[in-house]
Design a protein around this motif. Structure first.
Motif, PDB file in Angstrom:
ATOM      1  N   THR A   1       0.836  -1.204   0.000  1.00 53.80           N
ATOM      2  CA  THR A   1       0.000   0.000   0.000  1.00 53.80           C
ATOM      3  C   THR A   1       0.867   1.250   0.000  1.00 53.80           C
ATOM      4  N   ARG A   2       1.882   1.261   0.850  1.00 50.64           N
ATOM      5  CA  ARG A   2       2.787   2.416   0.903  1.00 50.64           C
ATOM      6  C   ARG A   2       3.456   2.642  -0.449  1.00 50.64           C
TER       7      ARG A   2
ATOM      8  N   LEU B   1      -6.892  -8.622   2.904  1.00 45.78           N
ATOM      9  CA  LEU B   1      -5.856  -7.653   3.269  1.00 45.78           C
ATOM     10  C   LEU B   1      -6.404  -6.237   3.441  1.00 45.78           C
ATOM     11  N   TYR B   2      -7.716  -6.068   3.271  1.00 47.09           N
ATOM     12  CA  TYR B   2      -8.212  -4.692   3.263  1.00 47.09           C
ATOM     13  C   TYR B   2      -8.122  -4.016   4.634  1.00 47.09           C
TER      14      TYR B   2
ATOM     15  N   GLU C   1      -2.891   1.190   7.122  1.00 45.21           N
ATOM     16  CA  GLU C   1      -1.849   1.964   6.451  1.00 45.21           C
ATOM     17  C   GLU C   1      -2.429   3.269   5.909  1.00 45.21           C
ATOM     18  N   PHE C   2      -3.692   3.223   5.465  1.00 48.03           N
ATOM     19  CA  PHE C   2      -4.350   4.451   5.007  1.00 48.03           C
ATOM     20  C   PHE C   2      -4.391   5.482   6.127  1.00 48.03           C
ATOM     21  N   ALA C   3      -4.672   5.034   7.336  1.00 46.43           N
ATOM     22  CA  ALA C   3      -4.708   5.959   8.473  1.00 46.43           C
ATOM     23  C   ALA C   3      -3.339   6.594   8.695  1.00 46.43           C
TER      24      ALA C   3
ATOM     25  N   SER D   1      -2.243  10.563   8.423  1.00 44.64           N
ATOM     26  CA  SER D   1      -1.482  11.247   9.477  1.00 44.64           C
ATOM     27  C   SER D   1      -0.254  11.946   8.919  1.00 44.64           C
ATOM     28  N   SER D   2       0.296  11.412   7.831  1.00 41.34           N
ATOM     29  CA  SER D   2       1.497  11.997   7.229  1.00 41.34           C
ATOM     30  C   SER D   2       1.206  13.300   6.485  1.00 41.34           C
TER      31      SER D   2
END
Length: 275
Positions: free
Chosen positions: A86-87, A116-117, A123-125, A129-130
């Motif tokens: 995802t990243r 895997l969702y 990872e979306f969260a 945050s980034s």
């Protein structure tokens, strides 16, 4: 023309009407998106799997429109699910778009066979945050998928983008979304031409009554229902037509008649079967 905005549950807002590039030829994307921006669209919806993020990015760069006036969505494809993938996929999408951030990032399908969702959603969260994503959401998630996200992460999606048109309104998913403050985005809002929506008397009669096209009537129905939508067209004339929907209103009776067209008439794949 000022497009109404929908307030999202994270404090951001989204233009209610946008422009989609599903199945837009990558070689034609820059030209077509540039025309849409000239017409007045400021909300663009793309995805990694569409293969045209670069064209969208070139059109944005060439437009001269300040970034803060645009709302850009892209999506994570199924085989990119999982934390590290995802990243990496997000980084690649951002690079193709030539942007420092996107306004909305969606998990394109739950892809339940991969399971895997939830991992991707965590990872979306982190991406949110980034600051490189303003809002995070999902696409094609049904009630069981949404329930699992809320139970296992407590991070509520800002939107759920689902197939939604008069014959297939997904009332259970829409009701769950409303209950949890999740905005509904309608893809395939005109039924993708897979049934004679524009010839149905409920639509045709409203169009005649208002001196509008059937497409404008259906778009207006979505807007009055509170949906976010982004009809796609390669024709500038159709782009203009789809945009000229803010100076008339359907009556309560017309709205009810079109809503009564619901018949569970899905025209695309079932979310549990796309993996």
């Amino acid at each position: 023309m000022t497009v109404p905005r929908i307030q999202l549950n994270d404090g951001h807002s989204i233009p209610q009407l946008g422009f989609g590039v599903f199945k837009v030829d990558p070689a034609e994307t820059e030209r077509i998106v540039s025309e849409a921006l000239e017409v007045g669209y400021r909300h663009l919806d793309t995805a990694r799997i569409y293969g045209n993020e670069e064209g969208v990015g070139r059109a944005i760069a060439a437009s001269g429109i300040p970034r803060e006036e645009l709302f850009i969505t892209t999506k994570l494809w199924n085989d990119d699910q999982g934390a590290q993938r995802t990243r990496d996929a997000f980084d690649a999408s951002l690079e193709r778009l030539g942007l420092e951030y996107v306004d909305l990032y969606l998990i394109h399908w739950p892809s339940p066979a991969r399971d895997l969702y939830v991992e991707s959603w965590r990872e979306f969260a982190e991406l949110r945050s980034s600051g490189r994503v303003r809002s995070i959401g999902v696409s094609n998630f049904l009630v069981p998928h949404l329930e699992r996200l809320l139970e296992e992460t407590e991070v509520v999606p800002a939107v759920d983008q689902i197939e939604l048109h008069p014959a297939h309104q997904q009332p259970a998913t829409a009701a769950f979304a409303e209950e949890h403050g999740i905005a509904i985005e309608a893809w395939g809002p005109l039924g993708q031409g897979k049934y004679p929506l524009f010839e149905l008397p409920e639509v045709a009669e409203a169009a005649a009554a208002h001196g509008r096209t059937p497409a404008q009537v259906v778009i207006r129905w979505h807007l009055q229902r509170g949906h976010i939508l982004f009809p796609k067209s390669s024709s500038r004339a159709r782009m203009v037509e789809n945009f000229e929907v803010f100076d008339f209103e359907l009556s309560e009776g017309e709205m009810q008649a079109i809503t009564a067209l619901e018949r569970e008439g899905r025209v695309s794949a079932h979310p549990d079967e796309v993996n």
